[in-house]
Design a protein around this motif. Sequence first.
Motif, PDB file in Angstrom:
ATOM      1  N   ASP A  41       0.784  -1.155   0.067  1.00 25.46           N
ATOM      2  CA  ASP A  41      -0.013   0.167   0.022  1.00 25.46           C
ATOM      3  C   ASP A  41       0.991   1.238   0.016  1.00 25.46           C
ATOM      4  N   ARG A  42       1.924   1.363   0.786  1.00 28.85           N
ATOM      5  CA  ARG A  42       2.783   2.384   0.800  1.00 28.85           C
ATOM      6  C   ARG A  42       3.557   2.611  -0.410  1.00 28.85           C
ATOM      7  N   ALA A  43       3.693   1.437  -1.098  1.00 25.68           N
ATOM      8  CA  ALA A  43       4.544   1.585  -2.276  1.00 25.68           C
ATOM      9  C   ALA A  43       3.910   2.159  -3.224  1.00 25.68           C
ATOM     10  N   ALA A  44       2.623   1.791  -3.389  1.00 25.58           N
ATOM     11  CA  ALA A  44       1.565   2.159  -4.374  1.00 25.58           C
ATOM     12  C   ALA A  44       1.306   3.605  -4.363  1.00 25.58           C
ATOM     13  N   GLU A  45       1.291   4.062  -3.221  1.00 31.31           N
ATOM     14  CA  GLU A  45       1.058   5.576  -3.168  1.00 31.31           C
ATOM     15  C   GLU A  45       2.332   6.300  -3.448  1.00 31.31           C
ATOM     16  N   ALA A  46       3.267   5.661  -3.031  1.00 31.79           N
ATOM     17  CA  ALA A  46       4.779   6.471  -3.310  1.00 31.79           C
ATOM     18  C   ALA A  46       5.096   6.291  -4.872  1.00 31.79           C
ATOM     19  N   LEU A  47       4.677   5.371  -5.524  1.00 30.70           N
ATOM     20  CA  LEU A  47       4.960   5.401  -7.148  1.00 30.70           C
ATOM     21  C   LEU A  47       3.985   6.226  -7.837  1.00 30.70           C
ATOM     22  N   ALA A  48       2.850   6.352  -7.412  1.00 26.93           N
ATOM     23  CA  ALA A  48       1.859   7.257  -8.411  1.00 26.93           C
ATOM     24  C   ALA A  48       2.398   8.294  -8.890  1.00 26.93           C
ATOM     25  N   GLY A  49       2.279   8.198 -10.090  1.00 21.64           N
ATOM     26  CA  GLY A  49       2.900   9.431 -10.927  1.00 21.64           C
ATOM     27  C   GLY A  49       4.310   9.600 -11.116  1.00 21.64           C
ATOM     28  N   ARG A  50       5.193   8.467 -10.651  1.00 18.85           N
ATOM     29  CA  ARG A  50       6.474   8.792 -10.786  1.00 18.85           C
ATOM     30  C   ARG A  50       6.994   7.754 -11.958  1.00 18.85           C
ATOM     31  N   ASP A  73      13.022   8.897 -10.299  1.00 18.77           N
ATOM     32  CA  ASP A  73      12.085   9.435  -9.200  1.00 18.77           C
ATOM     33  C   ASP A  73      11.450   8.065  -8.592  1.00 18.77           C
ATOM     34  N   ALA A  74      10.952   7.253  -9.635  1.00 17.02           N
ATOM     35  CA  ALA A  74      10.100   6.231  -9.126  1.00 17.02           C
ATOM     36  C   ALA A  74      10.929   5.113  -8.142  1.00 17.02           C
ATOM     37  N   LEU A  75      12.316   4.967  -8.712  1.00 17.16           N
ATOM     38  CA  LEU A  75      13.165   3.995  -8.138  1.00 17.16           C
ATOM     39  C   LEU A  75      13.427   4.557  -6.704  1.00 17.16           C
ATOM     40  N   ALA A  76      13.913   5.677  -6.468  1.00 12.25           N
ATOM     41  CA  ALA A  76      14.175   6.401  -5.064  1.00 12.25           C
ATOM     42  C   ALA A  76      12.942   6.332  -4.273  1.00 12.25           C
ATOM     43  N   ALA A  77      11.758   6.494  -4.787  1.00  8.98           N
ATOM     44  CA  ALA A  77      10.364   6.402  -4.106  1.00  8.98           C
ATOM     45  C   ALA A  77      10.107   5.013  -3.636  1.00  8.98           C
ATOM     46  N   PHE A  78      10.414   4.117  -4.283  1.00 12.97           N
ATOM     47  CA  PHE A  78      10.123   2.672  -4.146  1.00 12.97           C
ATOM     48  C   PHE A  78      11.146   2.290  -3.040  1.00 12.97           C
ATOM     49  N   ALA A  79      12.352   2.368  -3.404  1.00 11.25           N
ATOM     50  CA  ALA A  79      13.416   2.047  -2.216  1.00 11.25           C
ATOM     51  C   ALA A  79      13.387   2.653  -1.072  1.00 11.25           C
ATOM     52  N   ASP A  80      12.689   3.827  -0.923  1.00 11.53           N
ATOM     53  CA  ASP A  80      12.381   4.535   0.353  1.00 11.53           C
ATOM     54  C   ASP A  80      11.465   3.957   1.249  1.00 11.53           C
ATOM     55  N   VAL A  81      10.490   3.225   0.571  1.00 14.15           N
ATOM     56  CA  VAL A  81       9.370   2.756   1.181  1.00 14.15           C
ATOM     57  C   VAL A  81       9.941   1.472   2.010  1.00 14.15           C
ATOM     58  N   TYR A  82      10.877   0.597   1.490  1.00 14.80           N
ATOM     59  CA  TYR A  82      11.297  -0.350   1.907  1.00 14.80           C
ATOM     60  C   TYR A  82      12.200   0.102   3.055  1.00 14.80           C
TER      61      TYR A  82
END
Length: 189
Positions: free
Chosen positions: A67-76, A80-89
């Motif tokens: 759920d966190r990853a889906a929210e973080a990736l939206a529109g990226r 930018d998507a890679l960093a958001a995804f990594a940061d979620v973990y």
Amino acid sequence: MARAGLTAERLTQAGAELADEIGFDRVTVSELARRFGVKVASLYSHVRNSQDLRTRIALAALEEMADRAAEALAGRAGKDALAAFADVYRDYAREHPGRYAAAQLRLDPQAAAASAGVRHAQMTRAVLRGYDLPESEQVHAVRLLGSVFHGYVSLELGGGFSHSAPDTQETWARTIDALDSLLRNWPRP
């Protein structure tokens, strides 16, 4: 008769909180019963055994992270998507170390197929689409990203980076830069 207020969902949530507090490896039905002030037998109408409880915690943790990853990736896309995804973990592991450990539990094939692990794989491949990797190479990239994210987080949580400069955030940012560069220049077989 089931004790009022006890449900599988409530026990799973309490077990997840307990995992963050004492460590996932120490979560048992007995320990959870002590927390609720009930006899162990009172919990068996909601969970089969400690392994069932641990599996439920793992599935809940995977769902929370997805759920966190889906929210973080939206529109990226791309870096930018890679960093958001990594940061979620990384952020999830730092906030919920016991749940993060639970998410690493090896699930039986039926539970794995029904878990949010499938969503994690789909989101990882969505990140990779921003790098135009051929489908035949994506499994390798997925494994690389998982290894780097989990390895870094495990070393950081274990205190492996606490003895030297620079700050771990700086190293994390450089790691994402390096992954971005690698993904943009993925070696062809």
